[in-house]
Motif scaffolding. Structure first.
Motif, PDB file in Angstrom:
ATOM      1  N   LEU A   7     -19.088  12.559 -39.346  1.00 58.26           N
ATOM      2  CA  LEU A   7     -17.649  12.935 -39.232  1.00 58.26           C
ATOM      3  C   LEU A   7     -16.511  11.961 -39.800  1.00 58.26           C
ATOM      4  CD1 LEU A   7     -18.053  13.765 -35.278  1.00 58.26           C
ATOM      5  CD2 LEU A   7     -18.131  15.364 -37.417  1.00 58.26           C
ATOM      6  N   VAL A   8     -16.863  10.667 -40.117  1.00 60.21           N
ATOM      7  CA  VAL A   8     -15.893   9.703 -40.801  1.00 60.21           C
ATOM      8  C   VAL A   8     -15.591  10.206 -42.196  1.00 60.21           C
ATOM      9  CG1 VAL A   8     -15.279   7.310 -41.147  1.00 60.21           C
ATOM     10  CG2 VAL A   8     -16.724   8.039 -39.349  1.00 60.21           C
ATOM     11  N   VAL A   9     -16.719  11.110 -42.843  1.00 59.81           N
ATOM     12  CA  VAL A   9     -16.574  11.392 -44.319  1.00 59.81           C
ATOM     13  C   VAL A   9     -15.116  11.709 -44.733  1.00 59.81           C
ATOM     14  CG1 VAL A   9     -17.446  12.908 -46.016  1.00 59.81           C
ATOM     15  CG2 VAL A   9     -19.103  11.712 -44.360  1.00 59.81           C
ATOM     16  N   PRO A  10     -14.681  12.891 -44.227  1.00 57.04           N
ATOM     17  CA  PRO A  10     -13.319  13.397 -44.565  1.00 57.04           C
ATOM     18  C   PRO A  10     -12.377  12.221 -44.715  1.00 57.04           C
ATOM     19  CG  PRO A  10     -14.106  14.851 -42.713  1.00 57.04           C
ATOM     20  CD  PRO A  10     -15.198  13.572 -42.841  1.00 57.04           C
ATOM     21  N   VAL A  11     -12.090  11.268 -43.765  1.00 61.26           N
ATOM     22  CA  VAL A  11     -11.134  10.214 -43.819  1.00 61.26           C
ATOM     23  C   VAL A  11     -11.506   9.341 -45.260  1.00 61.26           C
ATOM     24  CG1 VAL A  11     -10.156   8.171 -42.677  1.00 61.26           C
ATOM     25  CG2 VAL A  11     -10.746  10.437 -41.462  1.00 61.26           C
ATOM     26  N   TYR A  12     -12.927   9.160 -45.390  1.00 61.90           N
ATOM     27  CA  TYR A  12     -13.388   8.161 -46.253  1.00 61.90           C
ATOM     28  C   TYR A  12     -13.104   8.808 -47.747  1.00 61.90           C
ATOM     29  CZ  TYR A  12     -16.099   4.812 -48.607  1.00 61.90           C
ATOM     30  OH  TYR A  12     -16.795   3.611 -49.270  1.00 61.90           O
ATOM     31  N   TRP A  13     -13.294  10.314 -47.573  1.00 66.78           N
ATOM     32  CA  TRP A  13     -12.791  10.678 -49.160  1.00 66.78           C
ATOM     33  C   TRP A  13     -11.534  10.699 -49.450  1.00 66.78           C
ATOM     34  CZ3 TRP A  13     -15.385  16.098 -47.408  1.00 66.78           C
ATOM     35  CH2 TRP A  13     -16.736  16.170 -47.701  1.00 66.78           C
ATOM     36  N   LEU A  14     -10.467  10.486 -48.577  1.00 69.60           N
ATOM     37  CA  LEU A  14      -9.116  10.437 -48.734  1.00 69.60           C
ATOM     38  C   LEU A  14      -8.924   8.927 -48.858  1.00 69.60           C
ATOM     39  CD1 LEU A  14      -7.577  12.638 -46.242  1.00 69.60           C
ATOM     40  CD2 LEU A  14      -7.694  12.958 -48.536  1.00 69.60           C
ATOM     41  N   TRP A  15      -9.568   7.862 -48.231  1.00 73.19           N
ATOM     42  CA  TRP A  15      -9.398   6.506 -48.291  1.00 73.19           C
ATOM     43  C   TRP A  15     -10.853   5.854 -48.236  1.00 73.19           C
ATOM     44  CZ3 TRP A  15      -6.856   3.616 -43.721  1.00 73.19           C
ATOM     45  CH2 TRP A  15      -6.352   2.222 -44.011  1.00 73.19           C
ATOM     46  N   PRO A  16     -11.268   5.701 -49.538  1.00 67.32           N
ATOM     47  CA  PRO A  16     -12.652   4.853 -49.677  1.00 67.32           C
ATOM     48  C   PRO A  16     -12.554   3.517 -49.378  1.00 67.32           C
ATOM     49  CG  PRO A  16     -11.932   5.449 -51.878  1.00 67.32           C
ATOM     50  CD  PRO A  16     -10.793   6.323 -50.781  1.00 67.32           C
ATOM     51  N   ALA A  74     -13.630   0.125 -46.428  1.00 69.88           N
ATOM     52  CA  ALA A  74     -13.932  -0.036 -44.901  1.00 69.88           C
ATOM     53  C   ALA A  74     -12.761   0.010 -44.079  1.00 69.88           C
ATOM     54  CB  ALA A  74     -14.389  -1.641 -45.141  1.00 69.88           C
ATOM     55  N   MET A  75     -11.364  -0.135 -44.545  1.00 67.33           N
ATOM     56  CA  MET A  75     -10.357  -0.085 -43.619  1.00 67.33           C
ATOM     57  C   MET A  75     -10.424   1.284 -43.057  1.00 67.33           C
ATOM     58  SD  MET A  75      -7.487  -2.484 -45.517  1.00 67.33           S
ATOM     59  CE  MET A  75      -7.673  -1.672 -47.095  1.00 67.33           C
ATOM     60  N   ALA A  76     -10.798   2.376 -43.792  1.00 71.15           N
ATOM     61  CA  ALA A  76     -10.910   3.651 -43.088  1.00 71.15           C
ATOM     62  C   ALA A  76     -11.679   3.920 -41.895  1.00 71.15           C
ATOM     63  CB  ALA A  76     -11.294   4.886 -44.228  1.00 71.15           C
ATOM     64  N   LEU A  77     -12.716   2.962 -42.000  1.00 71.71           N
ATOM     65  CA  LEU A  77     -13.736   3.077 -40.863  1.00 71.71           C
ATOM     66  C   LEU A  77     -12.918   2.332 -39.460  1.00 71.71           C
ATOM     67  CD1 LEU A  77     -15.824   3.401 -43.374  1.00 71.71           C
ATOM     68  CD2 LEU A  77     -17.346   2.343 -41.810  1.00 71.71           C
ATOM     69  N   LEU A  78     -12.370   1.238 -39.764  1.00 74.89           N
ATOM     70  CA  LEU A  78     -11.838   0.577 -38.861  1.00 74.89           C
ATOM     71  C   LEU A  78     -10.541   1.286 -38.279  1.00 74.89           C
ATOM     72  CD1 LEU A  78     -11.415  -3.002 -40.689  1.00 74.89           C
ATOM     73  CD2 LEU A  78     -13.257  -2.378 -38.594  1.00 74.89           C
ATOM     74  N   THR A  79      -9.974   2.237 -39.107  1.00 74.64           N
ATOM     75  CA  THR A  79      -8.618   2.926 -38.376  1.00 74.64           C
ATOM     76  C   THR A  79      -9.163   3.927 -37.638  1.00 74.64           C
ATOM     77  OG1 THR A  79      -7.336   2.487 -40.298  1.00 74.64           O
ATOM     78  CG2 THR A  79      -6.607   4.304 -39.137  1.00 74.64           C
ATOM     79  N   VAL A  80     -10.506   4.784 -38.286  1.00 76.85           N
ATOM     80  CA  VAL A  80     -10.988   5.635 -37.474  1.00 76.85           C
ATOM     81  C   VAL A  80     -11.455   5.097 -36.003  1.00 76.85           C
ATOM     82  CG1 VAL A  80     -13.001   7.259 -37.145  1.00 76.85           C
ATOM     83  CG2 VAL A  80     -11.868   7.099 -39.214  1.00 76.85           C
ATOM     84  N   GLN A  81     -11.856   3.934 -36.029  1.00 77.19           N
ATOM     85  CA  GLN A  81     -12.395   3.172 -34.766  1.00 77.19           C
ATOM     86  C   GLN A  81     -11.371   2.969 -33.862  1.00 77.19           C
ATOM     87  OE1 GLN A  81     -15.545   0.169 -34.086  1.00 77.19           O
ATOM     88  NE2 GLN A  81     -13.712  -0.912 -34.399  1.00 77.19           N
ATOM     89  N   ALA A  82     -10.116   2.610 -34.518  1.00 71.31           N
ATOM     90  CA  ALA A  82      -8.954   2.335 -33.465  1.00 71.31           C
ATOM     91  C   ALA A  82      -8.437   3.558 -32.941  1.00 71.31           C
ATOM     92  CB  ALA A  82      -7.927   1.679 -34.312  1.00 71.31           C
ATOM     93  N   ALA A  83      -8.470   4.646 -33.781  1.00 70.96           N
ATOM     94  CA  ALA A  83      -8.089   5.940 -33.046  1.00 70.96           C
ATOM     95  C   ALA A  83      -8.721   6.702 -32.175  1.00 70.96           C
ATOM     96  CB  ALA A  83      -8.017   7.089 -34.245  1.00 70.96           C
ATOM     97  N   LEU A  84     -10.298   6.308 -32.297  1.00 68.19           N
ATOM     98  CA  LEU A  84     -11.238   6.921 -31.285  1.00 68.19           C
ATOM     99  C   LEU A  84     -11.101   6.173 -29.997  1.00 68.19           C
ATOM    100  CD1 LEU A  84     -14.419   7.144 -33.492  1.00 68.19           C
ATOM    101  CD2 LEU A  84     -13.084   9.060 -32.306  1.00 68.19           C
ATOM    102  N   ILE A  85     -10.894   4.819 -30.064  1.00 66.34           N
ATOM    103  CA  ILE A  85     -10.725   4.139 -28.762  1.00 66.34           C
ATOM    104  C   ILE A  85      -9.310   4.372 -28.070  1.00 66.34           C
ATOM    105  CG2 ILE A  85     -10.602   1.790 -27.668  1.00 66.34           C
ATOM    106  CD1 ILE A  85     -12.546   0.911 -29.885  1.00 66.34           C
ATOM    107  N   ALA A  86      -8.231   4.603 -28.822  1.00 68.20           N
ATOM    108  CA  ALA A  86      -6.861   4.740 -28.297  1.00 68.20           C
ATOM    109  C   ALA A  86      -7.152   6.076 -27.636  1.00 68.20           C
ATOM    110  CB  ALA A  86      -6.068   4.657 -29.485  1.00 68.20           C
ATOM    111  N   ALA A  87      -7.791   7.051 -28.204  1.00 68.10           N
ATOM    112  CA  ALA A  87      -7.863   8.519 -27.754  1.00 68.10           C
ATOM    113  C   ALA A  87      -8.395   8.389 -26.375  1.00 68.10           C
ATOM    114  CB  ALA A  87      -8.595   9.393 -28.434  1.00 68.10           C
TER     115      ALA A  87
END
Length: 472
Positions: free
Chosen positions: A88-97, A99-112
């Motif tokens: 599920l991280v792939v669409p974000v990674y396509w836009l932003w390849p 490691a920082m993309a993964l860290l940002t996704v993690q921040a969003a998931l935990i904040a949610a």
């Protein structure tokens, strides 16, 4: 309403409007992202685990089954852990390849995950109580340790658990199950968590749905650990059973297993300390809610493990416990029909403990001057890394690996399973002693000497960073 009367949630005030809950989640997202990105940009993230997870997501993004060069040449990650949800991280990674993309996704998931818990607390306890609970949960030490320890697949479990437990506590059993079942795609150990959620659903009245959920959770865990993971694993088995194994020989193994399942669950004392840390933010009130049973599988496997890093409060291992314990806290407060003064005492105690623990966990880095101080070594490291062409095979120091995973085939320097004879080797010789792994200073110098003896040429040696190239 007098001081000793029961709590009645407030309605109609400006503060009671849901906007502030969304603002709290946004502020926490900014906090989490700022912390994890600053750690990465200061080159304090690691090949184990951020580099591995980026290689997994990069594999999915390129349209093939996930592999990690860090674990070994073309190592199939579906033979290590069962976490297909990472796709599920792939669409974000396509836009932003990166490691920082993964860290940002993690921040969003935990904040949610703050949203369902805080909305629920607002409904049953009122906005002021919900605000305190939301802040205490959002700044809890378990979330801090997870956010400050690279990226991990368990980040997906945090909002799923928050939504499932909120639905379970408010009588929406089908919704609770629907939020719980995707946990089977997060990691193989969470199948046991699904089992307990099913049992709590059955205990709360929907026996058929609960038993079915528990059966699906158990089947999912068994399918992952006995079929899928062994099928992909180079060893042909689920390697992490070793953390629970006894000593050599059947008699010794049985004795060790008996020890691990009894007194070994609370010794050494760090295990008890961790359990106290889990419960003390709620002043142990969470123990009065049946939702705390859902934390038992995670607490049990960690205590039974032979790997000492599973026992303590560092790293990401308490991420999934925080939504459970705070959901139990809200449930216990609302079920007891407490007085206003009683709720205020519990909330004041929770807030005080959260504040006392803050300086001991990673969120405190955000107020430290060293976090924001420029380090000329970082610019030097990037200058050297820029000399490594895209697609090259590389061995690098642990902290350098995640800086290179988005554009090279990188593995860990000094790791026995790394791809041999890479085109490039880059080593940080000034890594502090406490952060060195897998090689100590002497071993690292010997490894560099051996590489030079094999013909590797020194391209650069700047501010402690050594860059070697294999002759073409």
């Amino acid at each position: 309403m007098d001081e000793g009367s029961a709590v009645e949630p407030s309605r109609g005030s400006r503060f009671d409007s849901p906007w502030w809950i969304w603002a709290l989640a946004a502020a926490l997202f900014f906090t989490y992202a700022t912390l994890s990105l600053s750690i990465h940009q200061r080159m304090l993230s690691h090949g184990f685990d951020l580099g591995i997870f980026e290689q997994v997501v990069r594999s999915y993004a390129h349209g093939h089954l996930p592999v990690s060069e860090i674990k070994g040449p073309d190592f199939p990650i579906l033979g290590d852990h069962f976490s297909p949800i990472l796709a599920l991280v792939v669409p974000v990674y396509w836009l932003w390849p990166s490691a920082m993309a993964l860290l940002t996704v993690q921040a969003a998931l935990i904040a949610a995950s703050v949203l369902p818990l805080t909305f629920w607390a607002r409904r049953v306890l009122g906005s002021p109580a919900a605000a305190v609970i939301g802040v205490c949960y959002g700044l809890s030490w378990g979330l801090a340790s997870g956010v400050g320890s690279d990226f991990h697949e368990w980040a997906f479990a945090v909002p799923l658990l928050a939504c499932s437990l909120t639905a379970l506590a408010t009588g929406r059993m089908r919704a609770a199950v629907c939020w719980a079942l995707p946990l089977l795609l997060v990691k193989e150990d969470l199948g046991l968590t699904v089992v307990v959620i099913g049992l709590v659903v059955a205990w709360r009245g929907d026996r058929k749905l609960g038993i079915t959920t528990a059966a699906v959770g158990l089947a999912g865990a068994l399918l992952a650990t006995t079929v899928i993971l062994p099928a992909f694993s180079p060893s042909g088995s689920y390697d992490y059973w070793g953390f629970l194994n006894g000593s050599e020989g059947s008699a010794g193994g049985l004795t060790h297993l008996l020890y691990r399942s009894t007194i070994g669950l609370i010794t050494p004392e760090v295990k008890v300390t961790t359990l106290l840390f889990v419960l003390v933010p709620t002043l142990f009130l969470a123990l009065r809610s049946p939702l705390m049973w859902i934390a038992v599988p995670t607490l049990m496997w960690r205590a039974a493990s032979e790997l000492s890093i599973h026992w303590g409060t560092v790293y990401h291992y308490s991420l999934t416990l925080m939504p459970i314990v705070f959901a139990a806290f809200i449930d216990a407060l609302s079920r007891r029909n407490p007085s206003r003064s009683s709720v205020r005492r519990y909330l004041a105690g929770s807030a005080a403990i959260t504040l006392m623990l803050l300086p001991h966990f990673p969120f405190w880095q955000l107020v430290q001057p060293a976090t924001w101080r420029d380090d000329p070594r970082i610019a030097a490291a990037h200058r050297l890394m820029d000399r490594i062409p895209d697609g090259a095979t590389v061995q690098a120091s642990n902290q350098l690996v995640p800086q290179l995973t988005n554009r090279t085939s990188v593995s860990l320097h000094g790791w026995s399973d790394s791809r041999p004879n890479p085109q490039w080797i880059m080593v940080d010789t000034k890594v502090p002693f406490s952060q060195r792994w897998p090689l100590n200073v002497l071993q690292e110098q010997q490894a560099l000497g051996a590489a030079r003896a094999q013909g590797y040429l020194t391209v650069s040696n700047e501010q402690g960073f050594v860059l070697l190239k294999r002759p073409s």
